[in-house]
Design a protein around this motif. Structure first.
Motif, PDB file in Angstrom:
ATOM      1  N   ALA A   1       0.837  -1.190   0.000  1.00  0.00           N
ATOM      2  CA  ALA A   1       0.000   0.000   0.000  1.00  0.00           C
ATOM      3  C   ALA A   1       0.878   1.249   0.000  1.00  0.00           C
ATOM      4  N   PRO A   2       0.466   2.274  -0.773  1.00  0.00           N
ATOM      5  CA  PRO A   2      -0.647   2.237  -1.717  1.00  0.00           C
ATOM      6  C   PRO A   2      -0.249   1.478  -2.981  1.00  0.00           C
ATOM      7  N   ALA A   3      -1.122   0.618  -3.434  1.00  0.00           N
ATOM      8  CA  ALA A   3      -0.867  -0.211  -4.613  1.00  0.00           C
ATOM      9  C   ALA A   3      -2.208  -0.605  -5.225  1.00  0.00           C
ATOM     10  N   GLN A   4      -2.178  -0.977  -6.496  1.00  0.00           N
ATOM     11  CA  GLN A   4      -3.416  -1.379  -7.174  1.00  0.00           C
ATOM     12  C   GLN A   4      -3.163  -2.578  -8.072  1.00  0.00           C
ATOM     13  N   VAL A   5      -4.153  -3.458  -8.137  1.00  0.00           N
ATOM     14  CA  VAL A   5      -4.150  -4.517  -9.140  1.00  0.00           C
ATOM     15  C   VAL A   5      -4.724  -3.929 -10.416  1.00  0.00           C
TER      16      VAL A   5
END
Length: 413
Positions: free
Chosen positions: A139-143
């Protein structure tokens, strides 16, 4: 931007580090042999300036079954310091004589549940996950991409400008009602707007709240008032959008007088109100909760009206049963993403989910219809309900989360 791809393997990847996703990670991480990734697009609660959507100003009534899960995680002692027991639940309707009361003493329990602000749950879970060697909290991260590769799913995760490919036999989608995970896999959902907005805040009564929760049905929508620390009351007031606009604008003293007028004698005089927040309300249901290698959980699977306060507790029962099923599968040598296995999980959960969703939805409809015959029926029903101890006991048992086993598998070191 560095788009270099890095390969990583996990036993489970959880999309969403809110209340449900973080709770699942904590439960699964009791098996030290599992390697778990949580992918969350917001920064962890202890690092953030603004509210995480799952750890915001709202408060949650934790059913006893949910408290049992947190106790097994070793978190309940920490949470209980900021939790208030519910000793009485009073159910009334504005302008009507009917009333039903559920008491902890009659159910022979210390409390019917406990009320706690979501931010305290977030802080406890985030701190706990940060101490676990087998959990990577990204985090912060996105798939940003998902695809099948043989018996596994590959997730493309973007974090700090870098993309990585992470393989897993089991992907859990727990990223909220507007789920990106559902969209990436083409899992459809249906949403029904209630044409209501929840105004959420805290208020302080002039008199002690005596650990009483109030569920009151008003001409504008349901009103839930829950006891909190420092003699405060957590308020969730559901009204039409136009009225919500007005209530958000008025001065504090006007807001309190308007609230007193609809809350009735059960609350009494109010002397202070905190910052107000508003949230649109809808019933959102995923068309699929399981696929090969995929489970949909939390609000991504079923986002409910807050009238009965059962959304998070139902999701925690989902978490407990999923962990039980996966633990049994591991001991039998079955892959975690096996569709028959995940279908077994859903089969064990479907009846409780249907009952809870139907109760929440129908209760909202019943008390939103202002016809005179229904008004008489509601009042008679509340009186009858209050007099039938067996029926009250069944409802109380379900509300306390005792209809489903929340016992987690034994710890594996």
């Amino acid at each position: 931007m560095n788009n270099g791809a890095v390969n990583t393997d996990y036993d489970v990847i959880i999309m969403g580090g809110g209340l449900v996703g973080a709770s699942l990670a904590a439960c699964m991480a009791r098996d030290a042999a599992l390697r778990i990734a949580v992918v969350e697009k917001f920064v962890p609660p202890q690092q953030q300036g603004e509210f995480h959507p799952s750890y915001d100003a709202r408060n949650t009534a934790l059913a006893n079954g949910t408290c049992h899960i947190f106790d097994q995680l070793g978190l309940w002692d920490q949470l209980r310091r900021n939790a208030v027991p519910i000793e009485t639940i009073e159910i009334t309707e504005q302008g009507s004589f009917g009333k039903a009361v559920i008491r902890a003493s009659e159910e022979r329990v210390r409390a019917l549940g406990y009320v706690i602000e979501n931010r305290y749950i977030g802080q406890a879970l985030s701190g706990h996950l940060g101490n676990l060697a087998n959990v990577d909290f990204l985090a912060p991260a996105q798939v940003i991409g998902l695809y099948y590769d043989g018996p596994e799913i590959v997730a493309t995760v973007e974090q700090n400008g870098t993309q990585s490919r992470q393989r897993t036999p089991l992907l859990v989608i727990a990223d909220g009602a507007e789920s990106q995970g559902r969209q990436l896999l083409g899992i459809a959902s249906e949403s029904k707007a209630y044409e209501q907005v929840a105004i959420v805040t805290t208020v302080t009564p002039e008199s002690p709240h005596q650990n009483m929760a109030l569920e009151r049905f008003t001409s504008n929508g349901p009103l839930a008032i829950l006891p909190q620390t420092d003699n405060r009351l957590g308020l969730t007031w559901c009204v039409a959008p136009q009225l919500a606009d007005e209530l958000m604008r008025v001065e504090d003293d006007v807001f309190l007088r308007r609230l007193e007028a609809v809350a009735g004698r059960g609350v009494g005089a109010l002397v202070q109100v905190g910052k107000r927040y508003r949230y649109p309300l809808a019933l959102t249901l995923s068309k699929e909760q399981v696929r090969p290698n995929v489970v949909v959980l939390g609000n991504a699977a079923h986002g409910l009206h807050p009238v009965a306060g059962q959304g998070f507790n139902m999701s925690m029962r989902d978490v407990a049963v999923l962990v039980q099923v996966l633990d049994k599968a591991r001991r039998l040598g079955r892959p975690a993403g096996d569709f028959r296995l995940l279908s077994d999980y859903l089969q064990r959960r479907v009846q409780d989910q249907r009952n809870t969703i139907l109760f929440s939805d129908q209760l909202t409809k019943l008390f939103s219809n202002r016809s005179t015959p229904l008004n008489l029926l509601r009042n008679s029903g509340l009186i009858l309900f209050d007099s039938l101890r067996g029926t009250k006991r069944l409802v109380a048992r379900h509300a306390m989360g005792r209809s489903v086993s929340t016992r987690l598998p034994e710890v594996t070191l």
